[in-house]
Scaffold this motif. Structure first.
Motif, PDB file in Angstrom:
ATOM      1  N   LYS A  41       0.710  -1.417  -0.136  1.00 50.58           N
ATOM      2  CA  LYS A  41       0.086   0.133  -0.083  1.00 50.58           C
ATOM      3  C   LYS A  41       0.908   1.380   0.102  1.00 50.58           C
ATOM      4  N   VAL A  42       2.148   1.223   0.290  1.00 48.52           N
ATOM      5  CA  VAL A  42       3.008   2.233   0.103  1.00 48.52           C
ATOM      6  C   VAL A  42       4.298   2.074  -0.708  1.00 48.52           C
ATOM      7  N   LYS A  43       5.135   3.073  -1.175  1.00 50.32           N
ATOM      8  CA  LYS A  43       6.156   2.839  -2.152  1.00 50.32           C
ATOM      9  C   LYS A  43       7.244   2.058  -1.421  1.00 50.32           C
ATOM     10  N   GLU A  44       7.474   2.439  -0.097  1.00 51.11           N
ATOM     11  CA  GLU A  44       8.592   1.947   0.509  1.00 51.11           C
ATOM     12  C   GLU A  44       8.277   1.173   1.735  1.00 51.11           C
ATOM     13  N   LYS A  45       8.831   0.079   2.070  1.00 49.09           N
ATOM     14  CA  LYS A  45       8.578  -0.464   3.354  1.00 49.09           C
ATOM     15  C   LYS A  45       9.652  -0.050   4.450  1.00 49.09           C
ATOM     16  N   SER A  46       9.254  -0.043   5.595  1.00 44.54           N
ATOM     17  CA  SER A  46      10.017   0.402   6.738  1.00 44.54           C
ATOM     18  C   SER A  46      11.474  -0.513   7.065  1.00 44.54           C
ATOM     19  N   GLY A  47      11.133  -1.805   6.896  1.00 40.10           N
ATOM     20  CA  GLY A  47      12.308  -2.555   6.849  1.00 40.10           C
ATOM     21  C   GLY A  47      13.287  -2.376   8.028  1.00 40.10           C
ATOM     22  N   ASP A  48      14.294  -2.279   7.929  1.00 34.67           N
ATOM     23  CA  ASP A  48      15.327  -2.112   9.089  1.00 34.67           C
ATOM     24  C   ASP A  48      15.339  -0.827   9.618  1.00 34.67           C
ATOM     25  N   ALA A  49      14.560   0.200   8.894  1.00 35.18           N
ATOM     26  CA  ALA A  49      14.681   1.608   9.259  1.00 35.18           C
ATOM     27  C   ALA A  49      15.971   2.159   9.618  1.00 35.18           C
ATOM     28  N   CYS A  50      16.258   2.818  10.901  1.00 39.93           N
ATOM     29  CA  CYS A  50      17.547   3.073  11.456  1.00 39.93           C
ATOM     30  C   CYS A  50      18.157   2.197  12.215  1.00 39.93           C
ATOM     31  N   ARG A  51      17.428   0.972  12.330  1.00 39.91           N
ATOM     32  CA  ARG A  51      17.842  -0.117  13.168  1.00 39.91           C
ATOM     33  C   ARG A  51      18.146   0.354  14.852  1.00 39.91           C
ATOM     34  N   HIS A  52      17.516   1.289  15.150  1.00 37.47           N
ATOM     35  CA  HIS A  52      17.521   2.004  16.357  1.00 37.47           C
ATOM     36  C   HIS A  52      17.240   0.983  17.535  1.00 37.47           C
ATOM     37  N   TYR A  53      16.683  -0.106  17.108  1.00 33.60           N
ATOM     38  CA  TYR A  53      16.237  -1.138  18.256  1.00 33.60           C
ATOM     39  C   TYR A  53      17.430  -1.425  18.712  1.00 33.60           C
ATOM     40  N   SER A  54      18.536  -1.753  18.073  1.00 36.31           N
ATOM     41  CA  SER A  54      19.838  -2.028  18.556  1.00 36.31           C
ATOM     42  C   SER A  54      20.827  -1.059  18.625  1.00 36.31           C
ATOM     43  N   LEU A  55      20.615  -0.059  17.773  1.00 32.33           N
ATOM     44  CA  LEU A  55      21.788   1.273  18.058  1.00 32.33           C
ATOM     45  C   LEU A  55      21.360   2.424  18.826  1.00 32.33           C
ATOM     46  N   TYR A  56      20.300   2.110  19.686  1.00 30.65           N
ATOM     47  CA  TYR A  56      19.747   3.252  20.517  1.00 30.65           C
ATOM     48  C   TYR A  56      20.901   4.054  21.400  1.00 30.65           C
ATOM     49  N   ALA A  57      21.735   3.203  21.730  1.00 28.75           N
ATOM     50  CA  ALA A  57      22.960   3.736  22.828  1.00 28.75           C
ATOM     51  C   ALA A  57      23.723   4.634  22.024  1.00 28.75           C
ATOM     52  N   ARG A  58      24.058   4.285  20.867  1.00 26.55           N
ATOM     53  CA  ARG A  58      24.979   5.153  19.950  1.00 26.55           C
ATOM     54  C   ARG A  58      24.125   6.212  19.525  1.00 26.55           C
ATOM     55  N   ASP A  59      22.820   6.394  19.309  1.00 30.45           N
ATOM     56  CA  ASP A  59      21.845   7.556  18.730  1.00 30.45           C
ATOM     57  C   ASP A  59      21.971   8.417  20.321  1.00 30.45           C
ATOM     58  N   PHE A  60      21.884   7.871  21.207  1.00 31.53           N
ATOM     59  CA  PHE A  60      21.585   8.710  22.469  1.00 31.53           C
ATOM     60  C   PHE A  60      23.217   9.313  22.780  1.00 31.53           C
ATOM     61  N   ASP A  61      24.142   8.593  22.505  1.00 29.14           N
ATOM     62  CA  ASP A  61      25.519   9.401  22.747  1.00 29.14           C
ATOM     63  C   ASP A  61      25.521  10.789  21.779  1.00 29.14           C
ATOM     64  N   LEU A  62      24.896  10.424  20.740  1.00 31.24           N
ATOM     65  CA  LEU A  62      24.863  11.616  19.618  1.00 31.24           C
ATOM     66  C   LEU A  62      23.942  12.670  20.128  1.00 31.24           C
ATOM     67  N   ALA A  63      22.791  12.350  20.603  1.00 33.81           N
ATOM     68  CA  ALA A  63      21.976  13.404  21.125  1.00 33.81           C
ATOM     69  C   ALA A  63      22.313  14.007  22.577  1.00 33.81           C
ATOM     70  N   LYS A  64      23.553  13.270  23.307  1.00 35.11           N
ATOM     71  CA  LYS A  64      24.377  13.983  24.477  1.00 35.11           C
ATOM     72  C   LYS A  64      25.208  14.739  23.942  1.00 35.11           C
ATOM     73  N   SER A  65      25.812  14.154  22.942  1.00 34.15           N
ATOM     74  CA  SER A  65      26.973  15.169  22.330  1.00 34.15           C
ATOM     75  C   SER A  65      26.341  16.526  21.757  1.00 34.15           C
ATOM     76  N   LEU A  66      25.429  16.584  21.247  1.00 32.56           N
ATOM     77  CA  LEU A  66      24.767  17.739  20.821  1.00 32.56           C
ATOM     78  C   LEU A  66      23.887  18.646  22.047  1.00 32.56           C
ATOM     79  N   HIS A  67      24.386  18.251  23.427  1.00 34.94           N
ATOM     80  CA  HIS A  67      23.687  19.173  24.348  1.00 34.94           C
ATOM     81  C   HIS A  67      22.366  18.925  24.532  1.00 34.94           C
ATOM     82  N   HIS A  68      21.596  17.793  24.045  1.00 35.39           N
ATOM     83  CA  HIS A  68      20.165  17.722  24.353  1.00 35.39           C
ATOM     84  C   HIS A  68      19.996  17.395  25.781  1.00 35.39           C
ATOM     85  N   ASN A  69      18.941  17.685  26.363  1.00 36.66           N
ATOM     86  CA  ASN A  69      18.724  17.355  27.898  1.00 36.66           C
ATOM     87  C   ASN A  69      17.440  16.604  27.852  1.00 36.66           C
ATOM     88  N   ALA A  70      16.756  16.361  26.644  1.00 34.91           N
ATOM     89  CA  ALA A  70      15.397  15.680  26.867  1.00 34.91           C
ATOM     90  C   ALA A  70      15.486  14.722  25.451  1.00 34.91           C
TER      91      ALA A  70
END
Ligand code: FCB
Length: 429
Positions: A41-70
């Motif tokens: 029903k859509v042109k692209e499937k979500s598939g692995d998307a950003c694989r954030h389910y396993s890469l979340y810690a790395r992604d949160f490191d980025l958010a922290k390095s960008l001075h996010h606090n939420a």
């Protein structure tokens, strides 16, 4: 020439970005969107998307390095409850770890319980159009508040209910692909009931178990509605109707405890005052023209904006950057006398300089509203990462961080660096 003084924000202001499970996690095979994608029903499937389910810690490191606090994220209901009443304890433990990972990096979690996706089993039972959905949601909310409440203050029960009702039950572009005003109205009523009950449940669990006070809201998609032609009374009528239904009605229902829309609803609800704060998702203004007096025609339709020469910048979704609309929206919710969190605001653009301009001007609008008495909690940009943009697939790029979907590499964009300076100094130069 003297330069303007910087805009200052309070010390406890929340700065960060938002994501949602299906758009970033990857592999969400048990929900209705996955099924929808598999059905072509859509042109692209979500598939692995950003694989954030396993890469979340790395992604949160980025958010922290960008001075996010939420950081805002959503729990994937279909993962934690793959069958009615059966809990996947591993999935629940996963989200507990995710929340701990946020806290460990000094990021305040803002947790959404329902961000567009439903477990397949629930979609088969009729989804939001069925009243049964409310009691299933209650059970899920109770379980999440009990399992994860120790880590969470800010809850969002449901993301943009009117968007998924409109696209799923009126236009039929999203699951369940219905075009039925009656089902849309039923889904709307069930969302109101589900939010109210969830509010009571979360507060009940916190009182009994966590002895802290949660802050519960929903995330409301708001657009600034303008008539296509300011001289047409009929266009003005449609823009007003759309505004009343999409913007005022949900807030009225959840604060005053009645569901009232002339000629459509009139119901006293078993609760009132079920918002601890207001969650605002704002992207653009919408030009509306009259169609007919039926339902849903009464809410008009969006006009093609080709003839509007005053629209300067549009993003990859065709949305105009209109920060004044955010300011006006915030002034409109001021009478609710509730603190306000920008739960989403962002732009998808191939030109990253436009993204920073978008952020800068919208944060300035937030500041203007603050100086006019709107108590602001914070600002969450949509999104931390480029991600799966529903029916639009992977084309639109909203991320502060660019994602290479083939290698899953992340690259911080210059706009993210500009934004991080603002997060760090709490001032906009
Ligand atoms: C909002 C949705 C979010 C994302 C942005 C671009 O309406 O809540 O999931 O798709 O739009």
């Amino acid at each position: 020439m003297t330069s303007k003084p910087p805009l200052e924000f309070p010390k406890n202001f929340l700065w960060g970005a938002a994501t949602s499970s299906h758009q970033v996690e990857g592999g969400n095979r048990l929900n209705d969107w996955w099924e929808w994608e598999e059905a072509g029903k859509v042109k692209e499937k979500s598939g692995d998307a950003c694989r954030h389910y396993s890469l979340y810690a790395r992604d949160f490191d980025l958010a922290k390095s960008l001075h996010h606090n939420a950081h805002r994220l959503s729990i994937e209901w279909s993962r934690v409850e793959p069958e009615p009443g059966r809990w996947d304890e591993d999935a629940i433990r996963h989200y507990a770890e995710v929340l701990k990972a946020l806290r460990a990096r000094g990021l305040e979690p803002v947790v959404t319980l329902h961000h567009f996706t439903l477990p397949v089993w629930l979609a088969r039972l009729g989804g939001w159009a069925s009243e049964e959905c409310v009691s299933h949601f209650e059970r899920y909310v109770n379980k999440m508040a009990t399992a994860l409440g120790g880590q969470v203050t800010y809850w969002i029960t449901i993301n943009e209910p009117l968007v998924f009702i409109y696209l799923g039950y009126i236009i039929g572009e999203w699951p369940p692909g219905e075009q039925s005003p009656m089902l849309a109205l039923a889904a709307f009523r069930h969302f109101i009931l589900a939010h109210g009950r969830a509010y009571q449940i979360i507060h009940g669990v916190y009182e009994k178990t966590w002895k802290t006070r949660p802050l519960v809201s929903f995330a409301q998609h708001v657009a600034h509605h303008v008539p296509c032609s300011p001289y047409s009374l009929r266009d003005r009528f449609s823009a007003l109707m759309r505004h009343l239904f999409f913007m005022k009605l949900p807030f009225d229902a959840l604060t005053r405890g009645y569901l009232f829309f002339p000629g459509i609803f009139c119901e006293k609800l078993p609760f009132k005052n079920t918002l601890d704060y207001v969650g605002i998702n704002y992207y653009t203004r919408e030009f509306i023209h009259f169609t007919d007096l039926g339902f849903p025609g009464i809410f008009g339709d969006m006009c093609s904006l080709k003839h509007h020469r005053d629209i300067a910048k549009r993003n990859q979704m065709g949305w105009e950057s209109y920060p004044e609309g955010l300011y006006r929206t915030l002034m409109e919710v001021r009478p609710l006398r509730l603190p306000v969190l920008i739960t989403e605001n962002g732009s998808c653009t191939p030109d990253d300089a436009d993204r920073w301009e978008f952020i800068r001007t919208h944060v300035a609008a937030v500041h203007k509203a603050m100086t006019h008495g709107v108590p602001m909690i914070g600002y969450l940009y949509w999104s931390l990462l480029d991600n799966f943009e529903w029916a639009q697939g992977f084309g639109p790029r909203f991320g502060l961080v660019e994602v290479d979907y083939a290698s899953q590499e992340r690259k911080i964009r210059p706009s993210a660096i500009h934004f991080s300076r603002m997060c760090e100094t709490r001032r906009l130069e």
